[in-house]
Design an enzyme around this catalytic site. Structure first.
Site, PDB file in Angstrom:
ATOM      1  N   ASP A 166      42.688  52.837  41.962  1.00 45.23           N
ATOM      2  CA  ASP A 166      42.096  51.546  41.601  1.00 45.23           C
ATOM      3  C   ASP A 166      43.142  50.456  41.773  1.00 45.23           C
ATOM      4  O   ASP A 166      44.219  50.494  41.149  1.00 45.23           O
ATOM      5  CB  ASP A 166      41.623  51.607  40.155  1.00 45.23           C
ATOM      6  CG  ASP A 166      40.767  50.431  39.745  1.00 45.23           C
ATOM      7  OD1 ASP A 166      41.103  49.285  40.106  1.00 45.23           O
ATOM      8  OD2 ASP A 166      39.771  50.656  39.043  1.00 45.23           O
ATOM      9  N   HIS A 222      38.285  50.904  42.985  1.00 43.74           N
ATOM     10  CA  HIS A 222      37.555  50.134  41.979  1.00 43.74           C
ATOM     11  C   HIS A 222      36.113  49.821  42.377  1.00 43.74           C
ATOM     12  O   HIS A 222      35.375  49.244  41.586  1.00 43.74           O
ATOM     13  CB  HIS A 222      38.305  48.810  41.720  1.00 43.74           C
ATOM     14  CG  HIS A 222      37.906  48.092  40.466  1.00 43.74           C
ATOM     15  ND1 HIS A 222      38.244  48.549  39.204  1.00 43.74           N
ATOM     16  CD2 HIS A 222      37.207  46.945  40.267  1.00 43.74           C
ATOM     17  CE1 HIS A 222      37.773  47.710  38.294  1.00 43.74           C
ATOM     18  NE2 HIS A 222      37.141  46.721  38.898  1.00 43.74           N
ATOM     19  N   SER A 233      34.046  47.582  35.128  1.00 45.85           N
ATOM     20  CA  SER A 233      35.116  46.580  35.142  1.00 45.85           C
ATOM     21  C   SER A 233      34.888  45.548  34.033  1.00 45.85           C
ATOM     22  O   SER A 233      34.861  45.911  32.863  1.00 45.85           O
ATOM     23  CB  SER A 233      35.200  45.945  36.530  1.00 45.85           C
ATOM     24  OG  SER A 233      36.364  45.164  36.676  1.00 45.85           O
TER      25      SER A 233
END
Length: 278
Positions: free
Chosen positions: A224, A256, A147
């Site tokens: 996600d 995610h 991320s």
């Protein structure tokens, strides 16, 4: 440098250290997994892992379940914190700015500039510290992340290819200058000059730098919840433009979080082991 935690794991050791950072101007922590080969004094390849928003130096070590294969492959894993922390360090008004959200860049705007020098902390201070203190093969170091940390891994790899010989990412923020997370972080940390933002945008950097790596591995889940912020297609297009090999794998049903990372972390460790072989 003070050892504050040490746990046996797959015949290696998972450690947490604390030291006073000259760039962050505050005490900071980092984690390191030393496989049994390193404990025996053998020089080992190493991977920096950059975690995502709200995470700490312990998050990957606890949640990713990477130590088993790292032990087998003889990989050292280095996990810095995601920002400076402590009294006197600026805090944001939400979870995606300030402490826990350093974005792996050097802030130039107040009140962030004094402490939020995460890029220099990673590539200069921590890099030098771990290569001096541990049995790391200096020519065999890679970087990966998740991320916000995936953004950090991609951008630092393209800025410092002399330091990082391999790069991969889980659900990275591929074009932060084109998403709300990046707008918020970059306007706070860097100001309103969007030309400065592009210096920290993986999609822009690959277009500027060209093909630097034999391959890049990215894993992305289709479920996600932050998919609209990540823009993997833009990064794919940029790589295609400059003939940078990219293995972008998109997976049905994965979100995610760290269950997603657990599912594919072995592939990333094996990817880096191959890339870092002499």
């Amino acid at each position: 440098m003070e050892l504050i935690q040490n746990n046996r794991s797959f015949e290696g050791e998972q450690r947490i250290y604390r030291f006073d950072s000259r760039y962050l101007k505050t005490p900071t922590k980092f984690g390191i997994y030393l496989p049994p080969q390193a404990l025996e004094g053998h020089s080992c390849p190493a991977l920096f892992y950059l975690a995502g928003l709200t995470c700490t130096e312990e998050t990957f070590a606890i949640k990713a379940h990477a130590q088993r294969l790292a032990s087998q492959l003889g990989l050292i894993l280095i996990t810095p914190d995601t920002s400076p922390r402590g009294e006197g360090v600026a805090e944001g008004d939400n979870w995606d700015i300030g402490q826990g959200a350093g974005f792996y860049i050097n802030a130039t705007q107040e009140p962030w500039a004094e402490h939020y020098q995460m890029e220099s902390f990673i590539v200069d201070e921590l890099y030098a510290l771990v290569t001096e203190e541990f049995v790391i093969h200096s020519g065999r170091i890679g970087i990966f992340g998740h991320s916000m940390g995936g953004h950090g891994a991609l951008t630092l790899a393209f800025k410092y290819p002399e330091k990082f010989k391999s790069v991969s990412a889980f659900a990275p923020i591929c074009a932060p200058s084109q998403c709300p997370w990046g707008d918020k972080a970059f306007s706070n940390y860097l100001g309103e000059n969007r030309e400065e933002w592009l210096k920290h945008d993986a999609t822009a950097l690959v277009q500027e730098k060209g093909a630097l790596f034999n391959d890049i591995l990215i894993d992305q889940g289709f479920s996600d919840q932050f998919y609209s912020q990540l823009n993997p297609a833009l990064f794919q297009q940029a790589c295609d433009t400059v003939n940078q090999p990219l293995t972008l794998r998109e997976h049905q049903g994965y979100d995610h979080g760290y269950y997603f990372i657990q599912s594919f972390v072995d592939d990333h460790l094996q990817f880096h082991a191959v890339q870092l072989n002499p």
